[in-house]
Design a protein around this motif. Sequence first.
Motif, mmCIF file in Angstrom:
data_model
loop_
_atom_site.group_PDB
_atom_site.id
_atom_site.type_symbol
_atom_site.label_atom_id
_atom_site.label_comp_id
_atom_site.label_asym_id
_atom_site.label_seq_id
_atom_site.Cartn_x
_atom_site.Cartn_y
_atom_site.Cartn_z
ATOM 1 N N TRP A 149 -15.812 16.053 76.614
ATOM 2 C CA TRP A 149 -16.788 17.176 77.125
ATOM 3 C C TRP A 149 -16.555 17.681 76.063
ATOM 4 O O TRP A 149 -16.067 17.283 74.528
ATOM 5 C CB TRP A 149 -15.756 18.604 77.623
ATOM 6 N N ILE A 150 -17.897 18.144 75.165
ATOM 7 C CA ILE A 150 -17.832 19.192 74.328
ATOM 8 C C ILE A 150 -18.580 20.522 74.726
ATOM 9 O O ILE A 150 -19.122 20.938 75.483
ATOM 10 C CB ILE A 150 -19.366 18.256 73.157
ATOM 11 N N MET A 151 -18.403 21.896 73.926
ATOM 12 C CA MET A 151 -18.544 22.915 73.725
ATOM 13 C C MET A 151 -19.323 23.416 72.751
ATOM 14 O O MET A 151 -18.741 23.753 70.789
ATOM 15 C CB MET A 151 -16.813 24.101 74.378
ATOM 16 N N ASP A 152 -20.677 24.155 72.950
ATOM 17 C CA ASP A 152 -20.921 24.756 71.411
ATOM 18 C C ASP A 152 -20.132 25.907 71.293
ATOM 19 O O ASP A 152 -20.402 26.859 72.162
ATOM 20 C CB ASP A 152 -23.032 24.494 72.079
ATOM 21 N N ASP A 153 -19.680 26.395 70.142
ATOM 22 C CA ASP A 153 -18.426 27.478 69.804
ATOM 23 C C ASP A 153 -19.382 28.367 69.781
ATOM 24 O O ASP A 153 -18.206 29.818 70.377
ATOM 25 C CB ASP A 153 -18.162 26.840 68.674
ATOM 26 N N ILE A 154 -21.207 28.627 69.135
ATOM 27 C CA ILE A 154 -21.383 30.187 69.730
ATOM 28 C C ILE A 154 -21.879 30.338 70.447
ATOM 29 O O ILE A 154 -21.750 31.429 71.012
ATOM 30 C CB ILE A 154 -22.480 29.661 68.989
ATOM 31 N N SER A 155 -22.584 29.040 71.243
ATOM 32 C CA SER A 155 -23.167 29.334 72.495
ATOM 33 C C SER A 155 -22.200 29.392 73.911
ATOM 34 O O SER A 155 -22.662 30.096 75.126
ATOM 35 C CB SER A 155 -24.712 28.739 72.584
ATOM 36 N N GLY A 156 -21.478 28.641 73.469
ATOM 37 C CA GLY A 156 -20.674 28.582 74.937
ATOM 38 C C GLY A 156 -21.083 27.653 76.395
ATOM 39 O O GLY A 156 -20.313 27.220 76.772
ATOM 40 N N GLU A 157 -22.041 26.868 75.367
ATOM 41 C CA GLU A 157 -22.576 25.770 76.460
ATOM 42 C C GLU A 157 -21.977 24.251 76.339
ATOM 43 O O GLU A 157 -21.309 24.188 75.170
ATOM 44 C CB GLU A 157 -24.376 25.058 75.832
ATOM 45 N N ARG A 158 -21.930 23.673 77.823
ATOM 46 C CA ARG A 158 -20.900 22.449 77.450
ATOM 47 C C ARG A 158 -21.976 20.911 78.057
ATOM 48 O O ARG A 158 -23.032 21.575 79.035
ATOM 49 C CB ARG A 158 -19.760 22.962 78.455
ATOM 50 N N ALA A 159 -21.555 20.353 77.865
ATOM 51 C CA ALA A 159 -21.926 18.609 78.461
ATOM 52 C C ALA A 159 -20.590 18.259 78.094
ATOM 53 O O ALA A 159 -19.410 18.429 77.307
ATOM 54 C CB ALA A 159 -23.385 18.408 77.025
ATOM 55 N N SER A 160 -21.200 16.496 79.369
ATOM 56 C CA SER A 160 -19.822 16.631 79.749
ATOM 57 C C SER A 160 -20.180 14.727 79.738
ATOM 58 O O SER A 160 -21.422 13.965 79.639
ATOM 59 C CB SER A 160 -18.743 16.539 80.193
ATOM 60 N N ALA A 161 -19.544 13.398 79.534
ATOM 61 C CA ALA A 161 -19.960 12.160 79.876
ATOM 62 C C ALA A 161 -18.353 11.106 80.176
ATOM 63 O O ALA A 161 -17.556 11.250 79.423
ATOM 64 C CB ALA A 161 -20.680 11.293 78.887
ATOM 65 N N PRO A 162 -18.710 11.138 81.614
ATOM 66 C CA PRO A 162 -17.748 9.937 82.271
ATOM 67 C C PRO A 162 -17.239 8.974 81.346
ATOM 68 O O PRO A 162 -18.126 8.262 80.660
ATOM 69 C CB PRO A 162 -18.062 9.623 83.339
ATOM 70 N N THR A 163 -16.611 8.326 80.598
ATOM 71 C CA THR A 163 -15.712 7.306 80.613
ATOM 72 C C THR A 163 -14.295 6.633 80.586
ATOM 73 O O THR A 163 -14.109 7.631 81.702
ATOM 74 C CB THR A 163 -15.824 7.279 78.877
ATOM 75 N N THR A 164 -13.718 5.538 80.275
ATOM 76 C CA THR A 164 -12.689 5.069 81.362
ATOM 77 C C THR A 164 -11.677 4.836 79.607
ATOM 78 O O THR A 164 -12.295 4.357 78.396
ATOM 79 C CB THR A 164 -12.600 3.659 82.099
ATOM 80 N N PHE A 165 -10.659 4.784 79.866
ATOM 81 C CA PHE A 165 -9.278 4.762 78.990
ATOM 82 C C PHE A 165 -8.903 3.150 79.435
ATOM 83 O O PHE A 165 -8.229 3.036 80.676
ATOM 84 C CB PHE A 165 -8.551 5.447 79.141
ATOM 85 N N ASN A 166 -8.854 2.204 78.228
ATOM 86 C CA ASN A 166 -7.538 0.750 78.462
ATOM 87 C C ASN A 166 -6.485 1.190 78.586
ATOM 88 O O ASN A 166 -6.117 1.052 77.339
ATOM 89 C CB ASN A 166 -8.482 0.055 77.943
ATOM 90 N N GLY A 167 -5.539 0.521 78.948
ATOM 91 C CA GLY A 167 -4.356 0.740 79.043
ATOM 92 C C GLY A 167 -3.474 -0.739 78.531
ATOM 93 O O GLY A 167 -4.619 -1.663 78.743
ATOM 94 N N ARG A 168 -2.825 -0.913 78.414
ATOM 95 C CA ARG A 168 -2.044 -2.373 77.489
ATOM 96 C C ARG A 168 -2.525 -3.252 78.799
ATOM 97 O O ARG A 168 -2.608 -4.635 78.963
ATOM 98 C CB ARG A 168 -0.494 -2.024 78.018
ATOM 99 N N GLY A 169 -2.865 -2.610 80.434
ATOM 100 C CA GLY A 169 -2.594 -3.530 81.603
ATOM 101 C C GLY A 169 -4.602 -4.377 81.284
ATOM 102 O O GLY A 169 -3.784 -5.311 82.516
ATOM 103 N N THR A 170 -5.070 -3.788 80.827
ATOM 104 C CA THR A 170 -6.677 -4.381 80.509
ATOM 105 C C THR A 170 -6.046 -5.946 79.661
ATOM 106 O O THR A 170 -7.136 -6.524 80.067
ATOM 107 C CB THR A 170 -7.220 -3.109 80.009
ATOM 108 N N ARG A 171 -4.638 -6.107 79.208
ATOM 109 C CA ARG A 171 -5.038 -7.237 78.381
ATOM 110 C C ARG A 171 -5.355 -8.334 78.870
ATOM 111 O O ARG A 171 -4.748 -8.791 79.822
ATOM 112 C CB ARG A 171 -3.657 -6.878 77.514
#
Lengths: 331, 511
Positions: B489-511
């Motif tokens: 997520w990102i949030m604009d500190d002044i206006s409070g607008e927010r935006a986000s983007a999905p992604t994935t996290f790789n753990g050790r199991g992905t090796r």
Amino acid sequence: MSEKRIDDVTGTETTGHNWDGIEELNNPLPRWWLWTFYATVLFAVIYTIFFPAWPLVSGATQGVLGWSTRGEVARDIAQIDEGQQQYREGLLSVDVHMIRDNEELQNYAVQAGAALFRNNCSQCHGSGAAGAIGYPNLLDDDWLWGGRIEDIAHTIRHGIRNEEDPDARFSQMPAFGEMLTEGEIAGLARHVQSLPDGADPLSGPAGQLFADNCATCHGDDAQGDPEIGAPDLTDAIWLYGSDLASLEDTISRGPYGVMPPWGERLGEANVRALAAYVHQLGGGEAGEPRSETNVEEQIGEGDVPEGAGRTGGDPSDPDEVPFPEEASGTD
Amino acid sequence: MATNSDSLYAARAPIFPKRVSGPFRRLKWQIMAVTLGIYYFVPWIRWDRGPDLPDQAVLVDMAGRRFYFFWIEIWPHEFYFVAGLLVMAGLGLFLFTAALGRVWCGYTCPQTVWTDLFILVERWVEGDRNARMRLDKAPWSARKWRLRLTKWTIWLLISVATGGAWVFYFTDAPTLARDLVTLNAHPAAWSAIALLTATTFTFGGFMREQICIYACPWPRIQGAMMDEDTLTVAYREWRGEPRGKGLRRRAVTEAAETTTRAAGPQIGGRSPAIPMPGMPTGVGGPIPDNAPGDCIDCNACVNVCPMGIDIRDGQQMACITCALCIDACDEVMGKIGRPRGLIDYIALADAPAEREGRAPRSVWRHVLRPRNIVYFALWGGIGLALVFALFIRPDIELTVAPVRNPTFVTLSDGAVRNAYDVRLRNKHGEPRDFTLGVTTSSDLSLSVEGVAGTSVEVPADAQALTRVYVTAPAGAEAAGGDTTDLRIWIMDDISGERASAPTTFNGRGTR
């Protein structure tokens, strides 16, 4: 077959060409089109005089202007070099740890460093700087010889355990295969493997072995010492692998990883750019250099700490050091 | 065109279009004023966007990779707006061509507009058609040189202004104007002006109809896009023929009147038609074979044609449907007391009905046919979608590119760390601080390379690339597992607008 006639509908003469009853009207082309065509021919002739054009047995005619695409590229490169001169001078004029404070300089250093890394470093450390067995991962927070930017710059400048640079970082782990029995090594390997889980480095029979043989460099707490490139044995990062076979092999043979010195080959500005790049890969440590003397003070050739090896044998002759691929135990 | 010559090449026969007046000519003057006005003056309109952004209302900023159009600003990743406009332009041409034939060519094509302007200058300097033809044939005298040089000079000034106006769309106009005056402008500006000056001068002054006939692909494409319901400029030959003038015409007319007078209250063999602008005029009644048509063969339609063709020859590639022949003919019809519309916008589908004396179908029946409605629906649908997309555009955006070389890094305490290249876009006209965060079902924490906290300043109207680390502590499920979904997520500190983007996290199991 080829009989000209006047087309009934348009009143235009045909060319006499007839394809299955489809005829072509003989409408004249505009004259300016013809002159345009002549102009292109004239242009082509003039072009071949002034520019490289006619292929010969080897190469092509040069053209009286002497212009070439290679020359163009060389000019562009020279121009860019000239434009980057201020940044290279900037890199040389500040302390290495101050580069980061200058956004423009840092940006140049990281971009240039990334290119230099791909050309010169990725062969061992990998294009993503993740390293491999025997070749350190530069992304993590574990540094054999220190992770402050000055430490990294020194490592790049002088290299590690090479013979070309007298200021190369140097230390050597003895090959304990000659000093300890197989059983002792196996026990030591199991002991070392348990260190990250919090085992006391000095407890038990293997702990005694550790105290006698390993603690001098790796420390009583087994946390190593970046001054002499002794790895921390309590963390989760294992340069030569953490399974028992790898550990036994490492202890028996004594790894001897070599990194060439890059100072002369790349020049100081590029070394600093590379250091800035590596430092921001995710593991760089903050802070001033420990001290000028400390950074420069390196353990000299053959300067193996006392007490290494139970027999207290002579340090190895640096002239007889094994090649890195033999010593690294990557297999 | 239809010369019966042995020569493979023909010199351009100069065309001297005669001055004409009428509703279509008036419409063309108005369109010329509007289009040229837009072209020359739009770069000078100012639009305040704050201190960090250009204040030019319409600006194609190549170096900054931005397109400014009044309150709209297009970033490179929003180029689909431009693509959408191009699709709309394409569909718009389909629509207009299917409905009204080559109306683009006749009224708004730059080649037509500038040629019209150049002909206006020509007429103003050298006189109308006959005077120009005389001057053209006359030997080179002092007067001819004077007139020609005057004409060429004015053409050249127009051309320079045309080339000059073009470059103002690409950089701040007042600054560039000052640079041009002080001879400090960038070589690209000079060469663009030179090129456009040369093409305008040549195409508008000397090539004219040659461009339309030989260089432009549009006349060919048009033939495939028009159909029999398309309204296009045509000659009612069933009403005009047999054409004739002078004594012969009078003789034939008198003969015809004597034969038809008994048939009923018809005038000249025809029922009086009601002239309506833009509507095909109905004509009725059987016509004796030898009765003269309405065409008095005065050549007015030919004399005014900027393409130098005779519309009475029927549909032809060289006709750009500028409708000046309609004005010319209507004037003549008015003088001889005949209804207007001998040359008119006609759908060819109506020709058989009109020939038999029946009324043509209404204009709207031709225009509102399924094909045009589908074109309009597509055109309007895309337009609405673009407007909608324009209003839902966020002011802050991010894209997340997971670093996959390597997929994860083990830290000395056994934690597993992933890196992401996050591009933060701040479309505000001032610098903004964005605070980054992560939401996930697992125990993950976020940090930013080179920054103490998780807040990043993004300059005004700019994109910032920042490397973000997401770390799973040593025992966490995400550290040992395969992949874990997360959202940055990102949030604009002044206006409070927010935006986000999905992604994935790789753990050790992905090796």
